[in-house]
Design an enzyme around this catalytic site. Sequence first.
Site, mmCIF file in Angstrom:
data_model
loop_
_atom_site.group_PDB
_atom_site.id
_atom_site.type_symbol
_atom_site.label_atom_id
_atom_site.label_comp_id
_atom_site.label_asym_id
_atom_site.label_seq_id
_atom_site.Cartn_x
_atom_site.Cartn_y
_atom_site.Cartn_z
ATOM 1 N N ARG A 67 0.855 -1.177 0.000
ATOM 2 C CA ARG A 67 0.000 0.000 0.000
ATOM 3 C C ARG A 67 0.903 1.243 0.000
ATOM 4 N NH1 ARG A 67 -2.518 -1.044 5.418
ATOM 5 N NH2 ARG A 67 -3.637 0.897 5.066
ATOM 6 N N SER A 88 0.679 4.079 1.955
ATOM 7 C CA SER A 88 0.832 4.889 3.162
ATOM 8 C C SER A 88 2.281 4.860 3.624
ATOM 9 C CB SER A 88 -0.070 4.360 4.281
ATOM 10 O OG SER A 88 0.434 3.132 4.793
ATOM 11 N N LYS A 121 -1.870 -7.973 11.669
ATOM 12 C CA LYS A 121 -3.190 -7.763 12.269
ATOM 13 C C LYS A 121 -4.259 -7.433 11.230
ATOM 14 C CE LYS A 121 -2.555 -2.854 13.481
ATOM 15 N NZ LYS A 121 -3.675 -2.297 12.708
ATOM 16 N N ASP A 122 -3.851 -7.038 10.010
ATOM 17 C CA ASP A 122 -4.818 -6.729 8.950
ATOM 18 C C ASP A 122 -5.220 -7.957 8.139
ATOM 19 O OD1 ASP A 122 -4.781 -4.035 9.576
ATOM 20 O OD2 ASP A 122 -3.175 -3.572 8.162
ATOM 21 N N THR A 138 -10.623 6.380 17.866
ATOM 22 C CA THR A 138 -10.060 5.081 17.507
ATOM 23 C C THR A 138 -10.948 4.448 16.442
ATOM 24 O OG1 THR A 138 -9.455 2.862 18.259
ATOM 25 C CG2 THR A 138 -11.289 3.914 19.386
ATOM 26 N N LEU A 182 -12.978 -1.557 17.424
ATOM 27 C CA LEU A 182 -13.969 -1.967 18.425
ATOM 28 C C LEU A 182 -13.286 -2.557 19.651
ATOM 29 C CD1 LEU A 182 -16.748 -3.647 16.221
ATOM 30 C CD2 LEU A 182 -16.565 -1.256 16.957
ATOM 31 N N ARG A 183 -12.175 -3.234 19.437
ATOM 32 C CA ARG A 183 -11.402 -3.802 20.550
ATOM 33 C C ARG A 183 -10.929 -2.704 21.497
ATOM 34 N NH1 ARG A 183 -6.125 -3.643 21.441
ATOM 35 N NH2 ARG A 183 -5.772 -2.786 19.358
ATOM 36 N N ARG A 184 -10.344 -1.650 20.930
ATOM 37 C CA ARG A 184 -9.884 -0.546 21.774
ATOM 38 C C ARG A 184 -11.057 0.154 22.433
ATOM 39 N NH1 ARG A 184 -5.897 1.221 17.014
ATOM 40 N NH2 ARG A 184 -4.050 0.010 17.593
ATOM 41 N N ARG A 208 -10.417 7.076 11.365
ATOM 42 C CA ARG A 208 -9.786 6.242 10.351
ATOM 43 C C ARG A 208 -8.707 7.037 9.647
ATOM 44 N NH1 ARG A 208 -12.413 2.678 7.341
ATOM 45 N NH2 ARG A 208 -10.303 2.378 6.498
ATOM 46 N N ASN A 233 -4.462 6.877 7.747
ATOM 47 C CA ASN A 233 -3.116 6.446 8.114
ATOM 48 C C ASN A 233 -2.650 7.178 9.375
ATOM 49 O OD1 ASN A 233 -1.959 9.002 7.346
ATOM 50 N ND2 ASN A 233 -1.977 8.331 5.212
ATOM 51 N N ARG A 287 -4.351 10.495 11.254
ATOM 52 C CA ARG A 287 -4.954 10.439 12.593
ATOM 53 C C ARG A 287 -4.323 11.460 13.536
ATOM 54 N NH1 ARG A 287 -6.166 3.976 13.671
ATOM 55 N NH2 ARG A 287 -6.354 3.414 11.482
ATOM 56 N N CYS A 298 -12.387 -8.245 12.988
ATOM 57 C CA CYS A 298 -12.430 -6.979 13.724
ATOM 58 C C CYS A 298 -13.861 -6.584 14.072
ATOM 59 C CB CYS A 298 -11.754 -5.874 12.911
ATOM 60 S SG CYS A 298 -12.584 -5.493 11.367
#
Length: 312
Positions: free
Chosen positions: A10, A12, A82-83, A126, A129-131, A148, A150, A154, A241
């Site tokens: 990607r 970013s 993690k993605d 954030t 949902l976990r955070r 949301r 990069n 943020r 996620c």
Amino acid sequence: MRNIIRIGTRSSALALWQAEFVGSELKRLFPGCEVELVHHSTKGDRILEKPLAAIGGKGLFTEELEASMREGSIDIAVHSLKDMPTDLPKGLTLGAITKREVPCDALVSPKYKTLDKLPQGAKVGTSSLRRQAQLLHHRPDLQINVLRGNVQTRLRKLEEENFDAIVLAQAGLKRLGLADQITQVFTADELIPAVGQGALAIECRSDDQEMLDMLAKLNDEDTMWCTRGERSFLRQLQGGCQVPMGVHGTIHKGQLTLKAIISSLDGKNCYEGELTGPKKTADIIGRNLAKALYEEGGKHIIDELIQEGVIQ
């Protein structure tokens, strides 16, 4: 040995850092090869106004790269582990998982510094949902807003949209030389990390034996076993996620310990547990821990998320 390795990435800054790091390691190990970066735009990069869980969850940052790999226009793709979905497309495999950077989350709050010092009803950003669930478990008064984009986006929105704080992965900030922005690092007990957080995955074609042999030299065994257990936990729950859950593996003297949490979105109902066993039984440890938390109460949380339409 091939002369050119085409790496899909990607665009970013963080993704490019990751691809360039892998490229430099390959050139160090195989001085005769050249590396070419092939940039891609993914669905996860293009749709920024909605949470990941609302637009399909995992796979949003990998599908375009995987299509290019199957077509043969790139040799490997570098991802944040993690993605990645736990089940890969037919014909593709993980060739290596590199040594993990710190897996924990970090708070960025120039004015208030720590979670405890945030004012009542503070606005926290954030995309996870976990955070969200774990933050609300500690501070139910917080106002959690979707954030949301990069890392640099943020950080910019932190000021432009008047957030009191945002939460990001510590690994990404460190890799981009932005660790000085961190005002608090959460321990893995305070905020249990996401599956694979801090680890890089290198994906390639299953039948590309030459590439697999080269990538094997980049694989870190302990990181591989830890994340294998984490991904087994995730696979058993089949939530990606879209489920507020975290799991973190550590290895000590050949023993793998997984610690995990499944939480309601508001953080009021949390089911935590841990399980230890030989690291080479990582798949079993992950499955058994997921089953235990599911039976303890995680099933009710997941059923509610399905009814609410959070899980499609």
